[in-house]
Design an enzyme around this catalytic site. Sequence first.
Site, PDB file in Angstrom:
ATOM      1  N   HIS A 206      42.750  70.863  35.977  1.00  0.00           N
ATOM      2  CA  HIS A 206      42.198  70.847  34.607  1.00  0.00           C
ATOM      3  C   HIS A 206      42.356  72.277  34.098  1.00  0.00           C
ATOM      4  O   HIS A 206      41.598  73.167  34.493  1.00  0.00           O
ATOM      5  CB  HIS A 206      40.727  70.414  34.704  1.00  0.00           C
ATOM      6  N   CYS A 239      34.611  75.122  26.240  1.00  0.00           N
ATOM      7  CA  CYS A 239      33.267  74.837  26.726  1.00  0.00           C
ATOM      8  C   CYS A 239      32.304  75.699  25.933  1.00  0.00           C
ATOM      9  O   CYS A 239      32.500  76.914  25.837  1.00  0.00           O
ATOM     10  CB  CYS A 239      33.173  75.141  28.222  1.00  0.00           C
TER      11      CYS A 239
HETATM   12  P1  HMG Z   1      17.477  71.434  31.237  1.00  0.00           P
HETATM   13  O1  HMG Z   1      16.920  71.919  29.930  1.00  0.00           O
HETATM   14  O2  HMG Z   1      17.327  72.314  32.427  1.00  0.00           O
HETATM   15  O3  HMG Z   1      16.977  69.948  31.576  1.00  0.00           O
HETATM   16  O4  HMG Z   1      19.012  71.141  31.007  1.00  0.00           O
HETATM   17  P2  HMG Z   1      15.583  69.362  31.988  1.00  0.00           P
HETATM   18  O5  HMG Z   1      15.839  68.406  33.102  1.00  0.00           O
HETATM   19  O6  HMG Z   1      14.564  70.458  32.183  1.00  0.00           O
HETATM   20  O7  HMG Z   1      15.187  68.518  30.678  1.00  0.00           O
HETATM   21  C1  HMG Z   1      14.912  69.151  29.424  1.00  0.00           C
HETATM   22  C2  HMG Z   1      15.058  68.120  28.312  1.00  0.00           C
HETATM   23  O8  HMG Z   1      16.411  67.635  28.250  1.00  0.00           O
HETATM   24  C3  HMG Z   1      14.172  66.879  28.500  1.00  0.00           C
HETATM   25  O9  HMG Z   1      13.859  66.403  27.189  1.00  0.00           O
HETATM   26  C4  HMG Z   1      15.127  65.886  29.139  1.00  0.00           C
HETATM   27  O10 HMG Z   1      14.744  64.545  28.909  1.00  0.00           O
HETATM   28  C5  HMG Z   1      16.416  66.210  28.416  1.00  0.00           C
HETATM   29  P3  HMG Z   1      12.470  66.788  26.465  1.00  0.00           P
HETATM   30  O11 HMG Z   1      11.415  66.294  27.419  1.00  0.00           O
HETATM   31  O12 HMG Z   1      12.463  68.289  26.315  1.00  0.00           O
HETATM   32  O13 HMG Z   1      12.556  66.064  25.179  1.00  0.00           O
HETATM   33  N1  HMG Z   1      17.598  65.835  29.210  1.00  0.00           N
HETATM   34  C6  HMG Z   1      18.590  65.048  28.775  1.00  0.00           C
HETATM   35  N2  HMG Z   1      18.811  64.431  27.594  1.00  0.00           N
HETATM   36  C7  HMG Z   1      19.933  63.692  27.497  1.00  0.00           C
HETATM   37  N3  HMG Z   1      20.825  63.548  28.479  1.00  0.00           N
HETATM   38  C8  HMG Z   1      20.651  64.146  29.660  1.00  0.00           C
HETATM   39  C9  HMG Z   1      19.483  64.936  29.840  1.00  0.00           C
HETATM   40  N4  HMG Z   1      19.017  65.652  30.875  1.00  0.00           N
HETATM   41  C10 HMG Z   1      17.856  66.201  30.492  1.00  0.00           C
HETATM   42  N5  HMG Z   1      21.546  64.002  30.631  1.00  0.00           N
HETATM   43  C11 HMG Z   1      21.026  69.910  31.491  1.00  0.00           C
HETATM   44  C12 HMG Z   1      19.846  70.672  32.047  1.00  0.00           C
HETATM   45  C13 HMG Z   1      22.015  69.682  32.611  1.00  0.00           C
HETATM   46  C14 HMG Z   1      20.536  68.587  30.925  1.00  0.00           C
HETATM   47  C15 HMG Z   1      21.643  70.767  30.344  1.00  0.00           C
HETATM   48  O14 HMG Z   1      21.887  72.040  30.845  1.00  0.00           O
HETATM   49  C16 HMG Z   1      22.914  70.184  29.807  1.00  0.00           C
HETATM   50  O15 HMG Z   1      22.899  69.135  29.176  1.00  0.00           O
HETATM   51  N6  HMG Z   1      24.064  70.860  30.040  1.00  0.00           N
HETATM   52  C17 HMG Z   1      25.335  70.349  29.667  1.00  0.00           C
HETATM   53  C18 HMG Z   1      26.225  71.453  29.262  1.00  0.00           C
HETATM   54  C19 HMG Z   1      27.579  70.887  28.895  1.00  0.00           C
HETATM   55  O16 HMG Z   1      27.713  69.738  28.515  1.00  0.00           O
HETATM   56  N7  HMG Z   1      28.615  71.742  29.005  1.00  0.00           N
HETATM   57  C20 HMG Z   1      29.934  71.331  28.674  1.00  0.00           C
HETATM   58  C21 HMG Z   1      30.504  70.337  29.631  1.00  0.00           C
HETATM   59  S1  HMG Z   1      31.095  71.068  31.141  1.00  0.00           S
HETATM   60  C22 HMG Z   1      32.693  71.596  30.752  1.00  0.00           C
HETATM   61  O17 HMG Z   1      33.107  71.562  29.624  1.00  0.00           O
HETATM   62  C23 HMG Z   1      33.565  72.036  31.881  1.00  0.00           C
HETATM   63  C24 HMG Z   1      34.650  71.007  32.245  1.00  0.00           C
HETATM   64  O18 HMG Z   1      35.472  70.705  31.141  1.00  0.00           O
HETATM   65  C25 HMG Z   1      35.526  71.576  33.360  1.00  0.00           C
HETATM   66  C26 HMG Z   1      35.976  73.007  33.027  1.00  0.00           C
HETATM   67  O19 HMG Z   1      36.742  73.220  32.084  1.00  0.00           O
HETATM   68  O20 HMG Z   1      35.485  73.892  33.729  1.00  0.00           O
HETATM   69  C27 HMG Z   1      34.041  69.704  32.761  1.00  0.00           C
HETATM   70 MG    MG Z   2      37.068  71.919  30.430  1.00  0.00          MG
END
Ligand code: HMG
Ligand code: MG
Length: 303
Positions: A206, A239
């Site tokens: 990737h 990202c």
């Molecule tokens: P957090 O704040 O530590 O989560 O985030 P938490 O467990 O403490 O929960 C906080 C709040 O988020 C709660 O809601 C949960 O219900 C909610 P509240 O009570 O405050 O209303 N929550 C969610 N809501 C919807 N869907 C969920 C979810 N989980 C918790 N799944 C967390 C931790 C992982 C959720 C956050 O950091 C996050 O969503 N990160 C995602 C970041 C992201 O998407 N980055 C881009 C994708 S990765 C990428 O692009 C790389 C890749 O392409 C490969 C590469 O190129 O390297 C794949």
């Molecule tokens: Mg990526």
Amino acid sequence: MMPTEVKLVDVGPRDGLQNEAQPIGTDHKIELIHRLQAAGLREIEATSFVSPKWVPQMGDNGAVMAGIQRQAGVRYSVLTPNMKGFEGALEAKADEVVIFAAASEAFSQRNINCSIAESIERFRPVVEAAHANQMKVRAAVSCALGCPYQGEVSVDAVSDVVRRLLDIGTDHIGIADTIGVGTAGRVKQVMESAMKLVPLAELSGHFHDTYGQALTNIYACLELGIHTFDASVAGLGGCPYAKGATGNVATEDVVYLLHGLGIQTGIDLDKLVDAGAYISQVLGRKPASRVANAILSKRPAIL
Ligand code: HMG
Ligand code: MG
């Protein structure tokens, strides 16, 4: 050693669009997926079940999944960082889930708000639940060629995360150059090390194209026999937690390279260019694909 067939996973609807600041209509996302499948893509990363507070652009994940007219033989995958995400993926009837770990502690903290070790423990029940529901699990290993916060990432650090992901039952490993800094020699080293742990059929690359190295890196992987790659139509992507990182390698550019090498992809390049032109028009810019722009300059796009 060169493969005769390559499987491409278009991550444009997910990796591509997640980084866009402007709101993009759900209908446009669905239309992009329809155009990708019409172009012959058989693996499409459709959306993310992540926190909408972290990545607002993916907040319509359920609506995107519900709106797709599914085509037989196409697999729709989604990102799931934890069990909450998995529950969304299950409800949306995703075919496959993607967990995403990092080879760098600093990036793990910024991207998913936990350490690498904590992330593995969060993924463990996701893998179990996915398998209990006959869903395949892919894993991305971010920052495998360098980290925007930490800089250098060792080959051993990558292999260590790969090993931990395999230990919890992950089916497929994607080595990700999140910020597009890798060059061919280093990519070979990382892949050769991963190949000692992962069967060739379940290992992919990737590559973001920030430094213009992605196609060369893919060629280096082909020489090792690797035959699965992520790519993003129109070179969309980035990202939100890796500032300055540009899009993934454009699917159009990869298809052009592969077809030129006599390697089959099952993809119709002209239709793919149209899909890229469509989403680029929605975003108000030209595709970030040299191949797409070369082809478009020779004919009016069918939009
Ligand atoms: P957090 O704040 O530590 O989560 O985030 P938490 O467990 O403490 O929960 C906080 C709040 O988020 C709660 O809601 C949960 O219900 C909610 P509240 O009570 O405050 O209303 N929550 C969610 N809501 C919807 N869907 C969920 C979810 N989980 C918790 N799944 C967390 C931790 C992982 C959720 C956050 O950091 C996050 O969503 N990160 C995602 C970041 C992201 O998407 N980055 C881009 C994708 S990765 C990428 O692009 C790389 C890749 O392409 C490969 C590469 O190129 O390297 C794949
Ligand atoms: Mg990526």
